[in-house]
Design a protein around this motif. Structure first.
Motif, PDB file in Angstrom:
ATOM      1  N   PHE A   5       0.749  -1.382   0.054  1.00 16.23           N
ATOM      2  CA  PHE A   5       0.035  -0.121   0.026  1.00 16.23           C
ATOM      3  C   PHE A   5       0.933   1.167   0.332  1.00 16.23           C
ATOM      4  CE2 PHE A   5      -2.265   3.617   1.195  1.00 16.23           C
ATOM      5  CZ  PHE A   5      -3.621   3.306   0.936  1.00 16.23           C
ATOM      6  N   SER A   6       0.662   2.448  -0.815  1.00 15.64           N
ATOM      7  CA  SER A   6       1.152   3.526  -0.593  1.00 15.64           C
ATOM      8  C   SER A   6       0.130   4.616  -1.164  1.00 15.64           C
ATOM      9  CB  SER A   6       2.612   3.651  -1.499  1.00 15.64           C
ATOM     10  OG  SER A   6       3.204   4.819  -1.040  1.00 15.64           O
ATOM     11  N   VAL A  40      -4.395  10.363  -1.381  1.00 16.13           N
ATOM     12  CA  VAL A  40      -4.841  10.576   0.264  1.00 16.13           C
ATOM     13  C   VAL A  40      -5.478  11.825   0.274  1.00 16.13           C
ATOM     14  CG1 VAL A  40      -3.589   8.448   1.198  1.00 16.13           C
ATOM     15  CG2 VAL A  40      -2.511  10.731   0.806  1.00 16.13           C
ATOM     16  N   HIS A  43      -5.787  12.942   4.088  1.00 15.39           N
ATOM     17  CA  HIS A  43      -4.847  13.719   4.614  1.00 15.39           C
ATOM     18  C   HIS A  43      -4.386  15.030   4.320  1.00 15.39           C
ATOM     19  CE1 HIS A  43      -3.367   9.435   5.637  1.00 15.39           C
ATOM     20  NE2 HIS A  43      -2.955  10.045   6.786  1.00 15.39           N
ATOM     21  N   GLN A 107       7.215  15.202  11.701  1.00 18.75           N
ATOM     22  CA  GLN A 107       6.333  15.852  10.618  1.00 18.75           C
ATOM     23  C   GLN A 107       5.413  16.872  11.255  1.00 18.75           C
ATOM     24  OE1 GLN A 107       5.546  13.816   6.730  1.00 18.75           O
ATOM     25  NE2 GLN A 107       3.625  14.462   6.875  1.00 18.75           N
ATOM     26  N   TYR A 126      -2.911  12.735  11.926  1.00 18.30           N
ATOM     27  CA  TYR A 126      -2.396  12.400  10.521  1.00 18.30           C
ATOM     28  C   TYR A 126      -1.607  10.839  10.456  1.00 18.30           C
ATOM     29  CZ  TYR A 126       0.120  12.945   6.001  1.00 18.30           C
ATOM     30  OH  TYR A 126       0.690  12.791   4.765  1.00 18.30           O
ATOM     31  N   GLN A 148       9.205   9.244   5.602  1.00 14.82           N
ATOM     32  CA  GLN A 148       7.954   8.651   6.150  1.00 14.82           C
ATOM     33  C   GLN A 148       8.452   7.370   7.047  1.00 14.82           C
ATOM     34  OE1 GLN A 148       4.745   9.640   5.580  1.00 14.82           O
ATOM     35  NE2 GLN A 148       5.755  11.557   4.818  1.00 14.82           N
ATOM     36  N   HIS A 151       6.567   7.613  10.543  1.00 12.01           N
ATOM     37  CA  HIS A 151       5.165   7.310  10.460  1.00 12.01           C
ATOM     38  C   HIS A 151       5.176   5.832  10.297  1.00 12.01           C
ATOM     39  CE1 HIS A 151       3.967  11.412   9.028  1.00 12.01           C
ATOM     40  NE2 HIS A 151       4.222  11.273  10.175  1.00 12.01           N
TER      41      HIS A 151
HETATM   42  N1  TRP Z   1       2.408  10.647   4.684  1.00 10.15           N
HETATM   43  C1  TRP Z   1       2.502  10.171   3.242  1.00 10.15           C
HETATM   44  C2  TRP Z   1       3.211  11.222   2.476  1.00 10.15           C
HETATM   45  O1  TRP Z   1       3.205  12.405   2.874  1.00 10.15           O
HETATM   46  C3  TRP Z   1       1.265   9.804   2.289  1.00 10.15           C
HETATM   47  C4  TRP Z   1       0.559   8.623   2.844  1.00 10.15           C
HETATM   48  C5  TRP Z   1      -0.777   8.539   3.279  1.00 10.15           C
HETATM   49  C6  TRP Z   1       1.073   7.402   2.853  1.00 10.15           C
HETATM   50  N2  TRP Z   1      -0.926   7.330   3.781  1.00 10.15           N
HETATM   51  C7  TRP Z   1       0.138   6.569   3.405  1.00 10.15           C
HETATM   52  C8  TRP Z   1       2.081   6.725   2.418  1.00 10.15           C
HETATM   53  C9  TRP Z   1       0.045   5.069   3.506  1.00 10.15           C
HETATM   54  C10 TRP Z   1       2.336   5.333   2.529  1.00 10.15           C
HETATM   55  C11 TRP Z   1       1.057   4.602   2.997  1.00 10.15           C
HETATM   56  O2  TRP Z   1       3.974  10.970   1.724  1.00 10.15           O
END
Ligand code: TRP
Length: 332
Positions: A5-6, A40, A43, A107, A126, A148, A151
């Protein structure tokens, strides 16, 4: 097969850093993994977005995935807000994640800036939504840029705590996939700052919508120092602008920085910049053109997003059923 997943935020100004650091890498993964690629939008609204821009930028992320070579028949491309599992699971994760964990997120500190009291609650939460994105599909691998990693650590902590608290093995512990050369593309105006959509200077970034002339102009104006290129990567360490341009060349030509220096050792930027321009126009130009072409046919992009949302929902549904049962929610 393991699942990927991305996500990319639809906040506009998609640039070379997004391409080399993320989107391009999504393409090759399709042969070894089941891939889910998301725009996303939930987000994105953690900071203010103009609604019309958000709509257009969401389509633009989808178009960028497609233009880069993501195959919508094989992989899933969709918009986050169209699959309710993300919001539902994020709430549950808000109750699993600890304030102390979120307080450490760099972040958030960067994006909230000095006026933290005025940041949205969504911006703070987030990372919990990001964990939900990934774990709603029990994805095992997540391709992301360096920035990332923290996260993803949090995603692992949330999965572990959930499994532990409920005495289950519901969620996998995800692995980051960080890519090689120049996953961190820096600003063309300041080699110490990341290339960013929000930099006030247009000359700091090459975007998907830049044509040949714009790419050439921005690289010609890119900041450098006065020395020729060295023959050793080590000698780029305190030359951030030179290191950045060599890194971009390496990433675009799929070589190491050292390979690039082997070819260009001793060259002045007056030689190297035109070579880099040729390469960028050749490799990145067509991707941008294809994205623009797709943006002229929003109905086509929307149809792909709709199909993606249906397939994503079908994958998330059994996971959400299991999670809700585990937590003790009554069946609807
Ligand atoms: N936070 C990531 C970014 O700013 C974007 C993102 C949201 C993401 N959900 C994700 C990346 C899940 C990987 C998996 O680039």
């Amino acid at each position: 097969m393991s699942r990927i997943f991305s996500g990319v935020q639809p906040t506009g100004n998609l640039h070379l850093g997004n391409y080399l650091g993320a989107i391009r890498n999504f393409v090759g993964l399709q042969k070894d993994y089941e891939c889910i690629y998301c725009a996303v939008d939930m987000h994105a609204i953690t900071v203010w977005q103009d609604p019309a821009d958000l709509r257009s930028n969401t389509r633009e992320v989808a178009a960028a995935y497609l233009a880069a070579g993501v195959d919508p028949k094989n992989s899933i491309i969709f918009a986050q807000s169209t699959v309710p599992a993300h919001a539902e699971l994020a709430w549950i994760f808000n109750c699993v994640a600890r304030l102390g964990w979120l307080n450490r997120m760099t972040q958030f500190k960067e994006k909230a800036g000095k006026n933290r009291e005025n940041a949205s609650l969504g911006l703070y939460a987030y990372p919990s939504l990001m964990a939900a994105d990934i774990l709603a599909y029990k994805a095992t691998h997540v391709p992301v840029g360096e920035d990332q990693k923290q996260h993803l650590e949090l995603t692992r902590d949330i999965a572990q705590k959930f499994n532990n608290d409920y005495g289950t093995d519901t969620f996998p512990i995800v692995e980051p996939l960080i890519f090689g050369e120049a996953t961190r593309v820096m600003s063309l105006r300041d080699g110490s700052k990341k290339m960013s959509k929000s930099d006030p200077s247009d000359y700091s970034r090459i975007t998907f919508t830049d044509d040949r002339d714009a790419i050439a102009l921005k690289l010609r104006k890119a900041r450098t120092d006065a020395d020729p290129l060295p023959d050793n990567e080590k000698d780029l360490e305190d030359r951030p602008e030179a290191a950045n341009l060599v890194g971009i060349y390496a990433a675009l030509s799929e070589q190491t920085r050292q390979d690039v220096l082997k070819e260009y050792a001793g060259a002045q930027f007056s030689t190297f910049k035109p070579a880099l321009t040729e390469l960028a126009v050749d490799k990145f130009g067509p991707v941008g053109e294809e994205m623009k072409r797709l943006m002229d046919d929003p109905a086509h992009v929307d149809a792909i997003l709709k199909d993606g949302a249906e397939r994503a929902s079908a994958l998330a549904e059994p996971v959400m059923k299991e999670v809700k049962e585990t937590v003790g929610f009554l069946a609807p």
